[in-house]
Motif scaffolding. Structure first.
Motif, mmCIF file in Angstrom:
data_model
loop_
_atom_site.group_PDB
_atom_site.id
_atom_site.type_symbol
_atom_site.label_atom_id
_atom_site.label_comp_id
_atom_site.label_asym_id
_atom_site.label_seq_id
_atom_site.Cartn_x
_atom_site.Cartn_y
_atom_site.Cartn_z
ATOM 1 N N THR A 49 -35.745 -21.044 -37.811
ATOM 2 C CA THR A 49 -37.006 -21.646 -38.233
ATOM 3 C C THR A 49 -37.807 -20.534 -38.875
ATOM 4 O O THR A 49 -38.177 -19.568 -38.215
ATOM 5 N N ALA A 83 -40.811 -19.323 -39.636
ATOM 6 C CA ALA A 83 -42.140 -19.662 -39.107
ATOM 7 C C ALA A 83 -43.236 -19.317 -40.104
ATOM 8 O O ALA A 83 -43.854 -18.269 -40.023
ATOM 9 N N GLY A 142 -42.443 -24.646 -40.854
ATOM 10 C CA GLY A 142 -41.868 -24.970 -39.559
ATOM 11 C C GLY A 142 -40.531 -25.684 -39.568
ATOM 12 O O GLY A 142 -40.062 -26.128 -38.532
#
Length: 140
Positions: free
Chosen positions: A46, A48, A93
């Protein structure tokens, strides 16, 4: 140390934490024979980001080049691997799954021999000059 100096140090630290994020991931690098120049990285990542960002470069200290690839079956039923061109819009995300017969990170121009169990550093650079650092373990 006076309040002004302390404030400046705090601002520098906050700036550094936003420009270089470090995360552990499930990313793994396949151990290859010493003479091999290519390897591959698989796993879930992921990226971020606080907002959608443009990924402009991926680096790994053990390889001269890292490419984001996608494998798909073409209209003739043949599996084809294609490089995903950068810059690439990264969704906020979103989980990216790198796996065999799908998206993966192709590692080219190996600079040194890999060791089973070592951790390699991957740096994802974005258009806003921020970086995301991920670690990947070398596995069989």
């Amino acid at each position: 140390m006076n309040l002004t100096n302390l404030s400046i140090l705090l601002l520098i630290q906050v700036n550094l934490s936003f420009s270089c994020r470090k995360l552990d991931s499930s990313l793994t690098v396949r151990l290859v024979p010493d003479h091999a120049k290519l390897s591959v990285a698989y796993g879930d990542v992921t990226l971020a980001t606080q907002k959608p960002e443009k990924l402009v470069e991926i680096n790994c200290e053990a390889f001269g080049k890292v490419e984001w690839h996608d494998s798909k079956i073409d209209e003739a039923g043949v599996m084809r691997m294609n490089e995903v061109p950068l810059p690439l819009e990264i969704e906020k995300g979103k989980l990216y799954r790198f796996e065999p017969n799908g998206q993966h990170l192709m590692l080219k121009d190996k600079k040194r021999n890999l060791k089973l169990g070592e951790r390699l550093t991957f740096t994802f650079r974005f258009a806003d000059l921020s970086e995301l650092v991920l670690f990947a373990e070398v596995k069989q």
